[in-house]
Design a protein around this motif. Sequence first.
Motif, short mmCIF file in Angstrom:
data_model
loop_
_atom_site.label_atom_id
_atom_site.label_comp_id
_atom_site.label_asym_id
_atom_site.label_seq_id
_atom_site.Cartn_x
_atom_site.Cartn_y
_atom_site.Cartn_z
N UNK A 229 0.82 -1.21 0.00
CA UNK A 229 0.00 0.00 0.00
C UNK A 229 0.85 1.26 0.00
N UNK A 230 2.08 1.17 0.50
CA UNK A 230 2.92 2.35 0.58
C UNK A 230 3.81 2.53 -0.64
N UNK A 476 -3.46 5.50 1.33
CA UNK A 476 -2.39 5.60 0.35
C UNK A 476 -2.81 5.14 -1.03
N UNK A 477 -3.62 4.09 -1.09
CA UNK A 477 -4.11 3.59 -2.38
C UNK A 477 -5.07 4.60 -3.01
N UNK A 478 -5.94 5.15 -2.20
CA UNK A 478 -6.90 6.12 -2.71
C UNK A 478 -6.19 7.36 -3.26
N UNK A 480 -3.22 7.45 -4.56
CA UNK A 480 -2.59 7.10 -5.84
C UNK A 480 -3.62 7.15 -6.97
N UNK A 481 -4.82 6.64 -6.70
CA UNK A 481 -5.86 6.65 -7.73
C UNK A 481 -6.28 8.08 -8.07
N UNK A 482 -6.47 8.89 -7.03
CA UNK A 482 -6.89 10.26 -7.29
C UNK A 482 -5.81 11.04 -8.02
N UNK A 483 -4.56 10.81 -7.67
CA UNK A 483 -3.47 11.49 -8.35
C UNK A 483 -3.44 11.11 -9.83
N UNK A 503 -9.95 11.03 -0.77
CA UNK A 503 -8.72 11.03 -1.55
C UNK A 503 -7.73 11.98 -0.92
N UNK A 504 -6.87 12.60 -1.70
CA UNK A 504 -5.85 13.42 -1.08
C UNK A 504 -5.44 14.60 -1.90
N UNK A 505 -6.30 15.18 -2.71
CA UNK A 505 -5.92 16.26 -3.60
C UNK A 505 -6.94 17.37 -3.50
#
Length: 528
Positions: A229-230, A476-478, A480-483, A503-505
């Motif tokens: 995951x990382x 972390x996976x989410x 990556x997908x959003x990025x 997500x993270x963006x």
Amino acid sequence: MDARPLFQSLQALAEDNASFFQRSGTESGRRFAAAFAALREHGRRLEPALRHFARLYHRFDLDEATPGNGYRSLVQTARCCLAHAVHKSRYVAAHRRSVFFRAGHNVAELEAYCAALAQLRALLCLAQRLLAHNRPGCLFPPEEDGLSELVLREYSTMHNGCFYGRCLGFQFAPSIRPFLQTIAIGLVSFGENYKRNDMGLGVAAGSLFTSGKFAIDPELRGDEFERLTQNLDVHFWKSFWNLTETELLASVASMTATQVGVCRALTVPPEPLELPLAADPSVTVTIAPPVAHTGPGPIHMRLLSYQLREGQDSAALSALTRAEGPRAPLRWWRGPPLPPSPALLVHFHGGGFVAQTSRSHEPYLRGWARELGAPILSVDYALAPEAPFPRALEECFYAYCWALRNCRLLGSTAQRVCLAGDSAGGNLCLTVSMRAAAVGVQAPDGIMAAYPVTLVQAAASPSRLLTLLDPLLPLGVLCKCLSAYAGGVSGAGGHEGLVGGRWGCRVTGLAGGHEGLGGAGWHGGGSW
């Protein structure tokens, strides 16, 4: 719920067991004594923290009839972990003198729950920071104070391997834990055999031979899960999630699913559409085909209908049907077509914007087609990272407009139109509806958005903290997908229409959501 009896039981059992094993003088005895001492300390520290949250978390409920939010979920997760520790402590106290007592196995279980409680204590400390800054009813801290960045930075240093070993799925019902263990074992086995240019059943078959060691060694499984995951990129997750797209697995799923009268894969050419305005049908608006990133291109869809209806057997629809292996487009239906249905369901599949197609989701869509008695059009939108935002949104909006314009071909009059989707598909349901309202064409009568992505923002929240132990989609996976969907942009944005959450963006948003309320439901007018 009063948690005092739980803490009292934990303290009494920990003291009794620690006193017993301290006298043994063996290595396992020392491990037991250390584990029970740690449990006693965790209980002592957690009790006031949980009591503090219990006094305040009701302020973040949507209303009195909806007692749910991220703080409640975090507290309930900690209580659940404590309950498992109490259960294991009782078992040890009852069987520790038995000749059949497996000391190594039981002490490893206790050590795993100690590690989980340590991480949960850290999560609660981060949540306390949020609680101190959040206004009642607001689950996200003010953007200008920098607290989100601080909390997420500390969050990123935590270890989640303990939640994917012996403790995997402790927060869920016992009936689902074997399923989660199977998924986790399959994932780490696939990861060990994964090669960027070697995908499909070859990797899956190799994974079967290495899965045994992850089944018998939970600690190894947890460590490997954390590594995956990382460290692995979005292409790994795309490959793993797309295993259901392989011909063999898709055929097996098709055979076991509900049989339908119509199952057709369609390819629609990118041609401008003319649609009437909802406010004034005498005025039309031109809907341009998708052009982002790769220029105009065909849109792929899948039509499912339990009964054969007028229009579905037409030459015009047949001209759009594409071959899909040996599968025949018509199934068991015999007799003349039925009249068009007044309802139409337009579906956008999930998959983190990067994986899967309508074929992955076809088994449950067939059941929906039978139970709803309405045609279903599932859209195979372009996937990231090859086709980042806004390509998927453009294709889904165009497909929705094409369905309105050509509803008779689909076996519907489109008097009632519903959008449905899960996860990334739920996001697309919301954004397509917003775009329809902005353009002025007929808006959907309802939306069924299951656990939708509703807020894209690098902001900490109590529910986001819980992704540390999410058995299916860690943060972390989410991210990556959003990025990948946002075109590699992280932490900044400006893409109008991109709505998301979990997500993270940070992206300019058109909609938000109330965290912790669930995600499935109808919104808008009309009914089936």
